[in-house]
Design a protein around this motif. Structure first.
Motif, PDB file in Angstrom:
ATOM      1  N   PHE A   5      20.776  44.791  15.172  1.00 11.56           N
ATOM      2  CA  PHE A   5      21.919  44.598  14.287  1.00 11.56           C
ATOM      3  C   PHE A   5      21.781  45.439  13.019  1.00 11.56           C
ATOM      4  O   PHE A   5      22.734  46.063  12.547  1.00 11.56           O
ATOM      5  N   ALA A   6      20.569  45.472  12.445  1.00 13.04           N
ATOM      6  CA  ALA A   6      20.369  46.140  11.162  1.00 13.04           C
ATOM      7  C   ALA A   6      20.516  47.658  11.268  1.00 13.04           C
ATOM      8  O   ALA A   6      20.879  48.311  10.288  1.00 13.04           O
ATOM      9  N   ARG A   7      20.215  48.232  12.428  1.00 15.29           N
ATOM     10  CA  ARG A   7      20.336  49.690  12.565  1.00 15.29           C
ATOM     11  C   ARG A   7      21.766  50.140  12.290  1.00 15.29           C
ATOM     12  O   ARG A   7      21.999  51.205  11.724  1.00 15.29           O
ATOM     13  N   HIS A   8      22.743  49.333  12.698  1.00 14.94           N
ATOM     14  CA  HIS A   8      24.137  49.677  12.429  1.00 14.94           C
ATOM     15  C   HIS A   8      24.479  49.437  10.964  1.00 14.94           C
ATOM     16  O   HIS A   8      25.242  50.193  10.361  1.00 14.94           O
ATOM     17  N   ALA A   9      23.935  48.371  10.376  1.00 10.20           N
ATOM     18  CA  ALA A   9      24.280  48.020   8.997  1.00 10.20           C
ATOM     19  C   ALA A   9      23.692  49.008   7.990  1.00 10.20           C
ATOM     20  O   ALA A   9      24.290  49.256   6.946  1.00 10.20           O
ATOM     21  N   LEU A  10      22.521  49.578   8.275  1.00  8.56           N
ATOM     22  CA  LEU A  10      21.860  50.459   7.312  1.00  8.56           C
ATOM     23  C   LEU A  10      22.392  51.881   7.342  1.00  8.56           C
ATOM     24  O   LEU A  10      22.114  52.664   6.440  1.00  8.56           O
ATOM     25  N   GLY A  11      23.115  52.267   8.365  1.00  5.52           N
ATOM     26  CA  GLY A  11      23.642  53.624   8.434  1.00  5.52           C
ATOM     27  C   GLY A  11      22.819  54.518   9.338  1.00  5.52           C
ATOM     28  O   GLY A  11      21.643  54.263   9.600  1.00  5.52           O
ATOM     29  N   GLY A  12      23.433  55.600   9.774  1.00  8.00           N
ATOM     30  CA  GLY A  12      22.799  56.462  10.770  1.00  8.00           C
ATOM     31  C   GLY A  12      21.605  57.244  10.279  1.00  8.00           C
ATOM     32  O   GLY A  12      20.778  57.691  11.069  1.00  8.00           O
ATOM     33  N   ARG A  13      21.452  57.423   8.950  1.00  6.72           N
ATOM     34  CA  ARG A  13      20.340  58.228   8.432  1.00  6.72           C
ATOM     35  C   ARG A  13      19.086  57.407   8.174  1.00  6.72           C
ATOM     36  O   ARG A  13      18.066  57.944   7.758  1.00  6.72           O
ATOM     37  N   VAL A  14      19.171  56.098   8.378  1.00  7.79           N
ATOM     38  CA  VAL A  14      18.021  55.219   8.164  1.00  7.79           C
ATOM     39  C   VAL A  14      17.621  54.600   9.504  1.00  7.79           C
ATOM     40  O   VAL A  14      18.428  53.945  10.162  1.00  7.79           O
ATOM     41  N   GLY A  15      16.386  54.822   9.916  1.00  7.98           N
ATOM     42  CA  GLY A  15      15.889  54.260  11.163  1.00  7.98           C
ATOM     43  C   GLY A  15      15.077  52.998  10.919  1.00  7.98           C
ATOM     44  O   GLY A  15      14.609  52.739   9.815  1.00  7.98           O
ATOM     45  N   ILE A  16      14.913  52.219  11.981  1.00  5.36           N
ATOM     46  CA  ILE A  16      14.103  50.996  11.914  1.00  5.36           C
ATOM     47  C   ILE A  16      13.096  51.027  13.060  1.00  5.36           C
ATOM     48  O   ILE A  16      13.468  51.224  14.216  1.00  5.36           O
ATOM     49  N   GLU A  17      11.840  50.830  12.725  1.00  8.30           N
ATOM     50  CA  GLU A  17      10.779  50.756  13.718  1.00  8.30           C
ATOM     51  C   GLU A  17      10.123  49.383  13.631  1.00  8.30           C
ATOM     52  O   GLU A  17       9.784  48.924  12.547  1.00  8.30           O
ATOM     53  N   VAL A  18       9.971  48.721  14.786  1.00 13.87           N
ATOM     54  CA  VAL A  18       9.396  47.378  14.830  1.00 13.87           C
ATOM     55  C   VAL A  18       8.022  47.439  15.488  1.00 13.87           C
ATOM     56  O   VAL A  18       7.876  47.956  16.593  1.00 13.87           O
ATOM     57  N   LEU A  19       7.001  46.938  14.799  1.00 13.90           N
ATOM     58  CA  LEU A  19       5.647  46.812  15.327  1.00 13.90           C
ATOM     59  C   LEU A  19       5.362  45.320  15.469  1.00 13.90           C
ATOM     60  O   LEU A  19       5.304  44.596  14.475  1.00 13.90           O
ATOM     61  N   ARG A  20       5.179  44.871  16.708  1.00 14.68           N
ATOM     62  CA  ARG A  20       5.079  43.432  16.968  1.00 14.68           C
ATOM     63  C   ARG A  20       3.845  43.124  17.808  1.00 14.68           C
ATOM     64  O   ARG A  20       3.582  43.787  18.813  1.00 14.68           O
ATOM     65  N   GLN A  21       3.097  42.094  17.411  1.00 15.07           N
ATOM     66  CA  GLN A  21       2.013  41.605  18.247  1.00 15.07           C
ATOM     67  C   GLN A  21       2.611  40.963  19.502  1.00 15.07           C
ATOM     68  O   GLN A  21       3.641  40.306  19.438  1.00 15.07           O
ATOM     69  N   PRO A  22       1.994  41.141  20.669  1.00 14.72           N
ATOM     70  CA  PRO A  22       2.611  40.662  21.920  1.00 14.72           C
ATOM     71  C   PRO A  22       2.653  39.148  22.045  1.00 14.72           C
ATOM     72  O   PRO A  22       3.516  38.615  22.730  1.00 14.72           O
ATOM     73  N   ALA A  23       1.758  38.414  21.404  1.00 13.21           N
ATOM     74  CA  ALA A  23       1.709  36.964  21.557  1.00 13.21           C
ATOM     75  C   ALA A  23       2.857  36.315  20.780  1.00 13.21           C
ATOM     76  O   ALA A  23       3.397  36.910  19.840  1.00 13.21           O
ATOM     77  N   PRO A  24       3.264  35.085  21.157  1.00 13.62           N
ATOM     78  CA  PRO A  24       4.289  34.360  20.390  1.00 13.62           C
ATOM     79  C   PRO A  24       3.845  34.157  18.945  1.00 13.62           C
ATOM     80  O   PRO A  24       2.670  33.948  18.656  1.00 13.62           O
ATOM     81  N   LEU A  25       4.795  34.220  18.032  1.00  8.93           N
ATOM     82  CA  LEU A  25       4.526  34.072  16.602  1.00  8.93           C
ATOM     83  C   LEU A  25       5.442  32.977  16.060  1.00  8.93           C
ATOM     84  O   LEU A  25       6.476  33.250  15.456  1.00  8.93           O
ATOM     85  N   PRO A  26       5.071  31.701  16.272  1.00  9.05           N
ATOM     86  CA  PRO A  26       5.993  30.600  15.939  1.00  9.05           C
ATOM     87  C   PRO A  26       5.939  30.197  14.470  1.00  9.05           C
ATOM     88  O   PRO A  26       4.873  30.187  13.847  1.00  9.05           O
ATOM     89  N   ALA A  27       7.119  29.864  13.923  1.00  8.01           N
ATOM     90  CA  ALA A  27       7.228  29.326  12.562  1.00  8.01           C
ATOM     91  C   ALA A  27       8.387  28.342  12.551  1.00  8.01           C
ATOM     92  O   ALA A  27       9.330  28.453  13.346  1.00  8.01           O
ATOM     93  N   LEU A  28       8.327  27.376  11.641  1.00  5.58           N
ATOM     94  CA  LEU A  28       9.386  26.369  11.503  1.00  5.58           C
ATOM     95  C   LEU A  28      10.248  26.763  10.307  1.00  5.58           C
ATOM     96  O   LEU A  28       9.832  26.633   9.157  1.00  5.58           O
ATOM     97  N   LEU A  29      11.475  27.256  10.577  1.00  4.64           N
ATOM     98  CA  LEU A  29      12.321  27.762   9.490  1.00  4.64           C
ATOM     99  C   LEU A  29      13.779  27.785   9.925  1.00  4.64           C
ATOM    100  O   LEU A  29      14.114  27.484  11.070  1.00  4.64           O
ATOM    101  N   ASP A  30      14.656  28.133   8.982  1.00  2.00           N
ATOM    102  CA  ASP A  30      16.085  28.281   9.251  1.00  2.00           C
ATOM    103  C   ASP A  30      16.336  29.705   9.740  1.00  2.00           C
ATOM    104  O   ASP A  30      16.149  30.671   9.004  1.00  2.00           O
TER     105      ASP A  30
END
Length: 437
Positions: A285-310
């Motif tokens: 979603f954010a790639r469209h909101a930030l514009g075409g000249r700004v990229g987003i790269e996600v680095l994620r650990q493979p295991a589940p990362l649970p948190a209790l939040l809204d």
């Protein structure tokens, strides 16, 4: 003022909550939100410079003073208490008070208040109805036992007298009728309670729709804002169409405010969330909101990362952080979002509600902008503090409030000429995750 900053200000002002910032002496330095109109018949800004404790009735001053003392010691405090509104009517408020740590010391306090009068009154009404029904039932059972005892005595005493027997039977019939009436009254009370719960659910649904609509509207306004920056390159006909589109977006913002006013508030809805899955979905979603000249790269650990939040609040906070990263890079570059788990450390634990939690999950948003000075870094989360010309300074204040509400903390790393890393840290949730994260 940029369109994004205007949207942040609208987001805070449209909130049904009352958001305040207090200095270490409990004096109001900032106040915003639709809930603040209940505090005074004048403009809420006139309350700036007033001691927060003076907004409460005298009998609550000692309790409010203890709350401030606990918050100044680093504790997050939640309580529910009544206070008169600007019209004189008493209203119930659910209040959260938390400290903001800067330069290894508590700098100021954040207070978020929510009007929960309808919820309190509904609970009191249900309890009153239950007590009344229990009293009526006890009286009916007692009369029934008395009538049965009398009936037995009459049968033994006047077995041959049909008139006495008929009298006892009539009394028993009256008791049965009273029992039936009590049962009917209880059924009516339960139906009334169910109807009240349905109305509350409708309000929550409308509030949720309004917040979702507000998130989608943000993407539209950001895109139109980008077109406005290049308006000189558009044909006159296209500029008129752009003007019409921006006017429609402003009407949509007003509609969101009316929906929130109707629903009164959007309750904080904590749920188990895999933040790795959430961030991957958010990045699309954010790639469209930030514009075409700004990229987003996600680095994620493979295991589940649970948190209790809204979930919705975290997505809004991430969008605020990413928009600031885009502005820091002057609209060109790559935002790197890292999601992972770590062991707790003293720096982050001091800013979190549960300092005993050894495991933490985090989201780090890194940009390659010019970084920030030590002074700016210490004041980054102050409401209305901004380094942008015409900026509102509300985006990162909302980020801090959202993370603190989930029991988490915010860490900032910034190097001049290299960039900034903002890390949102949450306690690791040990319970089960539903399917889909």
């Amino acid at each position: 003022m940029t369109s994004e900053d205007g949207l942040y200000r609208q987001f805070v002002e449209a909130s049904a909550d009352c958001m305040k910032e207090l200095d270490r002496h409990g004096v109001i330095r900032f106040i915003a939100g639709m809930g603040s109109s209940a505090l005074t018949s004048e403009e809420p800004e006139r309350l700036i410079g007033t001691r927060w404790v003076d907004l409460w009735p005298p009998e609550a001053h000692a309790m409010v003073t203890r709350v401030l003392d606990r918050a100044l010691s680093g504790e997050r405090v939640d309580f529910v208490a009544p206070r008169p509104s600007a019209t004189g009517a008493s209203r119930w408020w659910e209040v959260m008070v938390a400290g903001v740590v800067a330069d290894d010391r508590l700098d100021h306090l954040v207070v978020i208040s929510r009007d929960v009068t309808e919820r309190v009154e509904l609970q009191a009404a249900i309890e009153s109805i239950n007590e009344l029904l229990q009293e009526r039932l006890n009286e009916t059972v007692a009369r029934s036992a008395t009538a049965s005892s009398r009936y037995g005595s009459l049968l033994e005493r006047f077995e041959s007298e049909h008139g006495a027997r008929r009298d006892a039977e009539n009394r028993l019939a009256g008791v049965s009728e009273q029992l039936a009436m009590a049962t009917h009254a209880r059924d009516l009370a339960e139906a009334s309670a169910r109807q009240a719960q349905k109305q509350q659910a409708v309000g929550q649904l409308v509030s949720g729709i309004a917040h979702d609509f507000n998130n989608m509207l943000q993407t539209v306004i950001v895109s139109l804002s980008g077109l406005e920056d290049d308006a000189a390159d558009l044909l006159p006909r296209h500029r008129r169409m752009l003007t019409y589109a921006m006017e429609g977006a402003r009407h949509a913002t007003a509609l969101t405010r009316r929906l929130l006013a109707f629903a009164r508030n959007h309750p904080y809805q904590a749920e188990p969330v895999d933040i790795g899955v959430l961030v991957e979905g958010f990045a699309d979603f954010a790639r469209h909101a930030l514009g075409g000249r700004v990229g987003i790269e996600v680095l994620r650990q493979p295991a589940p990362l649970p948190a209790l939040l809204d979930r919705q609040g975290l997505e809004q906070a991430l969008m605020n952080v990413c928009l600031n990263a885009r502005d820091a890079m002057e609209g060109f570059g790559t935002v790197v979002i890292e999601v992972g788990e770590r062991r707790g450390d003293p720096v982050s634990a001091s800013a979190m509600r549960d300092s005993e939690t050894p495991r933490q999950v985090f989201i780090t948003v890194a940009d390659t902008g010019g970084g920030m000075s030590e002074e700016v870094r210490h004041r980054l989360f102050e409401p209305y503090f901004t380094t942008k010309p015409g900026g509102s300074g509300l985006g990162l204040a909302q980020v801090y409030g959202t993370v603190a509400q989930a029991g988490g903390g915010v860490e900032i790393e910034s190097d001049a000429g290299i960039g900034t890393r903002i890390r949102l840290v949450f306690p690791h949730y040990a319970g089960p995750l539903e399917s889909g994260g």
